[in-house]
Design a protein around this motif. Structure first.
Motif: not given
Ligand code: HEM
Length: 282
Positions: A173-187
């Motif tokens: 949720l945090y990464l999605a809201m910070a708009n950079n979830i696509v950079q965290f492929r492991k997540i």
């Protein structure tokens, strides 16, 4: 989870004691965050319950009774009784149950003979002991204890997975809201890997619910052995196979529909969702 644990504590205290491996009841009871049960432990002996455990203090009293100081009954309190805490032992409950059961049989006879006076008297006896009715079918107090290890480990697997999902959810949720979830492929991979564990948690929960309630089909009223059907095994097999065939056919149909849709892919120009995604991207 909170509501389930509260309900179990209020209505199925033996299940709760098995879920947490509590042999002797305690105030300010904790939840075992991680524990390995001592396989040779039996109710009534003085062996250690755990070979190893890490406990979160107060958590079970809060979860079960919504009060941190409250008393949570253990397997031995429920088995042998604990007068001080108002817990009646299984021996007494078996005796009460037998009285109720006999009164129930006599009631049927009195009814057949239209003996209203006897019926009223017997009805009172049944009502007095109704909460122990099912115990009348038990032969020994130990029959009231569910399989402890299976209940304990299933419960802890479910809670561990539930807690891990919660942490994963907060991170995503945090990464999605910070708009950079696509950079965290492991997540993102972790999210994919987490999918089957949702089903494992659900199955573990189901084991807790069903194994933990043994020997009861209806708590305190009807043991599984008495509730079992007297249908012939052929009848049961037929309905089992009808369901198995029906659901397998539905599964095949569903998978083939999904595979066909996936192969077809998006029809970009006609898909409002795709258009809005593309606009957002621009
Ligand atoms: C911290 C997390 C959790 C707690 C404290 C918790 C608590 C409980 C409790 C106390 C029960 C027993 C209910 C009963 O016997 O009536 C239960 C059952 C169950 N739980 Fe969990 N649970 C948690 C996480 C999960 C997760 C993550 C799933 C699934 C993804 C799950 C699925 C189930 C299912 C399917 C049942 C059986 C319900 C039934 O048949 O009545 N639980 N849970």
């Amino acid at each position: 989870g909170d509501e389930s644990a509260y309900r179990v504590t209020q209505h199925q205290p033996m299940k709760l004691a098995a879920m947490e491996g509590i042999y002797q009841g305690e105030h300010r009871a904790g939840i075992t965050a991680f524990g390995i049960l001592n396989p040779s432990k039996q109710p009534g002996d003085d062996k250690e319950v755990f070979l190893f455990d890490i406990t979160i203090p107060y958590a079970l009293s809060i979860l079960g009774n919504r009060s941190p100081d409250s008393f949570v009954a253990g397997i031995e309190d429920l088995l042998y009784g604990n007068e001080e805490k108002g817990v009646v032992g299984i021996d007494s409950r078996i005796q009460n149950g037998k009285i109720a059961l006999q009164a129930f049989k006599d009631y049927k006879e009195a009814k057949a003979q239209n003996d209203t006076e006897a019926m009223n008297a017997l009805k009172e006896v049944i009502q007095t002991h109704i909460k122990d009715f099912g115990y009348g079918y038990l032969h020994a107090p130990q029959e009231a204890i569910p399989p402890i290890a299976l209940t304990f480990y299933s419960f802890h697997l479910m809670v561990a997975l539930g807690s891990a999902f919660f942490v994963l959810f907060v991170v995503v949720l945090y990464l999605a809201m910070a708009n950079n979830i696509v950079q965290f492929r492991k997540i993102l991979w972790l999210c994919v890997i987490a999918i089957p564990f949702g089903y494992i948690a659900a199955e573990a929960g189901w084991i807790v619910a069903e194994v933990g309630r043994q020997p009861w089909a209806i708590q305190d009223l009807l043991p599984v052995g008495i509730a079992a059907t007297n249908l012939s095994s052929v009848n049961v097999q037929i309905s089992f196979f009808i369901f198995a065939i029906l659901f397998t056919t539905l599964l095949c149909a569903e998978i083939s529909i999904m595979v066909r849709s996936i192969k077809k892919g998006f029809e970009e120009e006609h898909t409002p969702l795709m258009q809005s995604v593309q606009k957002g991207g621009k």
